[in-house]
Scaffold this motif. Structure first.
Motif, PDB file in Angstrom:
ATOM      1  N   GLU A  91       0.840  -1.214   0.000  1.00  0.00           N
ATOM      2  CA  GLU A  91       0.000   0.000   0.000  1.00  0.00           C
ATOM      3  C   GLU A  91       0.863   1.247   0.000  1.00  0.00           C
ATOM      4  O   GLU A  91       0.478   2.283  -0.523  1.00  0.00           O
ATOM      5  CB  GLU A  91      -0.897   0.010   1.239  1.00  0.00           C
ATOM      6  N   ASP A 113      -0.332  -4.692   3.280  1.00  0.00           N
ATOM      7  CA  ASP A 113      -0.701  -3.416   3.886  1.00  0.00           C
ATOM      8  C   ASP A 113       0.089  -3.432   5.192  1.00  0.00           C
ATOM      9  O   ASP A 113      -0.322  -4.077   6.152  1.00  0.00           O
ATOM     10  CB  ASP A 113      -2.220  -3.387   4.120  1.00  0.00           C
ATOM     11  N   ASP A 116      -2.216  -1.414   8.942  1.00  0.00           N
ATOM     12  CA  ASP A 116      -3.638  -1.158   8.653  1.00  0.00           C
ATOM     13  C   ASP A 116      -4.294  -0.514   9.874  1.00  0.00           C
ATOM     14  O   ASP A 116      -4.094  -0.969  11.004  1.00  0.00           O
ATOM     15  CB  ASP A 116      -4.344  -2.486   8.338  1.00  0.00           C
ATOM     16  N   GLY A 117      -5.055   0.556   9.619  1.00  0.00           N
ATOM     17  CA  GLY A 117      -5.715   1.279  10.712  1.00  0.00           C
ATOM     18  C   GLY A 117      -4.869   2.453  11.180  1.00  0.00           C
ATOM     19  O   GLY A 117      -4.843   2.805  12.353  1.00  0.00           O
ATOM     20  N   ARG A 276      -8.562  -1.391  -0.568  1.00  0.00           N
ATOM     21  CA  ARG A 276      -7.753  -1.819  -1.708  1.00  0.00           C
ATOM     22  C   ARG A 276      -7.919  -3.319  -1.915  1.00  0.00           C
ATOM     23  O   ARG A 276      -7.849  -4.130  -0.979  1.00  0.00           O
ATOM     24  CB  ARG A 276      -6.287  -1.473  -1.459  1.00  0.00           C
ATOM     25  N   GLU A 280      -5.830  -5.682   0.887  1.00  0.00           N
ATOM     26  CA  GLU A 280      -6.778  -5.620   2.011  1.00  0.00           C
ATOM     27  C   GLU A 280      -7.930  -6.594   1.750  1.00  0.00           C
ATOM     28  O   GLU A 280      -8.112  -7.566   2.473  1.00  0.00           O
ATOM     29  CB  GLU A 280      -7.321  -4.188   2.185  1.00  0.00           C
TER      30      GLU A 280
HETATM   31 MN    MN Z   1      -5.494  -0.817   5.438  1.00  0.00          MN
END
Ligand code: MN
Ligand code: AHG
Ligand code: MN
Ligand code: MN
Length: 335
Positions: A91, A113, A116-117, A276, A280
């Motif tokens: 990402e 990724d 994430d978050g 994505r 994801e």
């Molecule tokens: Mn993510």
């Protein structure tokens, strides 16, 4: 339960099912080790130089957090020398990272990724790392972006690490879903859930309700019916959760059921959704299906979608099978 480490699990899976060739085992072990290093950085918080923004923007147009970059670099450095990978995609990187010529190339390609978050990093809410493994197509040393544009059903493995009260690694190689908990005293991943299954029904939905006025009618209808509760068409009261870390919302669904949705939004009509596809939606869809759930984009299985671009976005509805089928039916009926 006898204490089984990640390595022992992978060796026994290969012995029993032949689904984890040596290069794939090395890949999973290297990613798991990289996630331990990311967990250490995450847990430092303000005591390490890991919070706040890095002042740069990624290909998604998002302001990068320091941990987005740190975790991306940890995964690149951990994986490029082992001989198990041909290339990586992330990402946080505009284009693919091909294994340098000084290292042997392997049969797999890793997508991730790395963090994430990100909006939860500075407020101490659970975050994670998501990864997806594809097989390299063709046998020349050259790898192009097109080699990554495979439908999610071709994944060789997928998983995530969640940096929460426990640090857990959740994994599938296509033979069900397992979870390992990090034993911080010994530094080893210990098998704690050998067979994760998602209940087919649920009373819990996850969506960012603040976007409600921008959804398409079928999504509006589904959520309105959930909100109508016992006296409404669903005949039962629903609960709502939204953590805004996909890893955390999906982990809850793997643990106790639920439906997670990030739908199309009229504010960006040419984008099917925010999430994505390649790093994801695809890994999460593989995990959810392997645990008996379902994952669609409102029209078809996410795992059947053939990507046209590396950072392609997709609408996501995943979790308890009967709820995903219902909300997907509502979307199909309006087409
Ligand atoms: Mn993510
Ligand atoms: P990332 O931090 O890797 O960019 O992903 C964030 C995603 C996903 O984790 C989460 O479900 C979603 O963004 C939350 O979106 P909102 O902040 O719009 O609710
Ligand atoms: Mn991001
Ligand atoms: Mn991210």
């Amino acid at each position: 339960m006898r204490r089984v480490s990640l390595t022992q699990y992978l060796v026994e899976q290969q012995r029993e099912h032949g689904m984890i060739p040596a290069q794939l085992r090395l890949l999973i072990e290297v990613v798991a080790r990289a996630c331990k290093r990311i967990a250490i950085a995450v847990n430092k918080g303000a005591l390490g130089d890991v919070l706040g923004t890095a002042g740069s923007e990624n290909v998604q147009g998002e302001v990068q957090k320091k941990l987005d970059i740190i975790s991306n670099e940890v995964l690149i450095e951990a994986n490029e020398w082992g001989g198990h990978l041909a290339a990586m995609a992330s990402e946080e990187m505009d284009s693919i990272h091909v294994v340098p010529n000084r290292y042997p190339q392997g049969e797999y390609m890793l997508l991730f990724d790395p963090l994430d978050g990100s909006s939860n990093i500075d407020v101490n809410v659970s975050i994670g790392t998501i990864f997806s493994v594809l097989r390299k197509v063709g046998h020349t040393r050259g790898v192009s972006e097109d080699d990554f544009l495979q439908p999610g059903k071709h994944q060789a493995a997928a998983g995530y690490c969640i940096y929460g009260p426990q640090t857990m690694l959740v994994l599938t190689v296509g033979n069900g879903v397992v979870a390992f908990t990090l034993d911080r005293e010994t530094g080893s991943w210990v098998l704690t859930q050998p067979e994760i299954r998602i209940p087919e029904d649920t009373k819990e939905f996850a969506i960012n309700m603040s976007n409600m006025r921008h959804w398409a009618p079928p999504m509006r209808r589904y959520v309105d019916e959930c909100l109508a509760g016992k006296t409404g068409p669903r005949g039962k009261d629903f609960n709502m959760r939204w953590v805004a870390s996909m890893v955390t919302d999906v982990h809850r669904i793997l643990m106790r059921g639920g439906i997670f949705m990030y739908p199309w939004d009229e504010r960006e009509p040419d984008k099917p959704g925010k999430l994505r596809l390649l790093y994801e939606a695809n890994p999460m869809a593989f995990l959810v299906e392997q645990a008996g759930g379902a994952a669609t984009n409102g029209r078809e299985r996410i795992l059947d979608v053939v990507p046209a671009k590396l950072h392609e976005r997709v609408s996501v509805m995943l979790g308890s099978r009967n709820e995903v089928e219902r909300v997907t039916e509502y979307h199909r009926n309006v087409e």
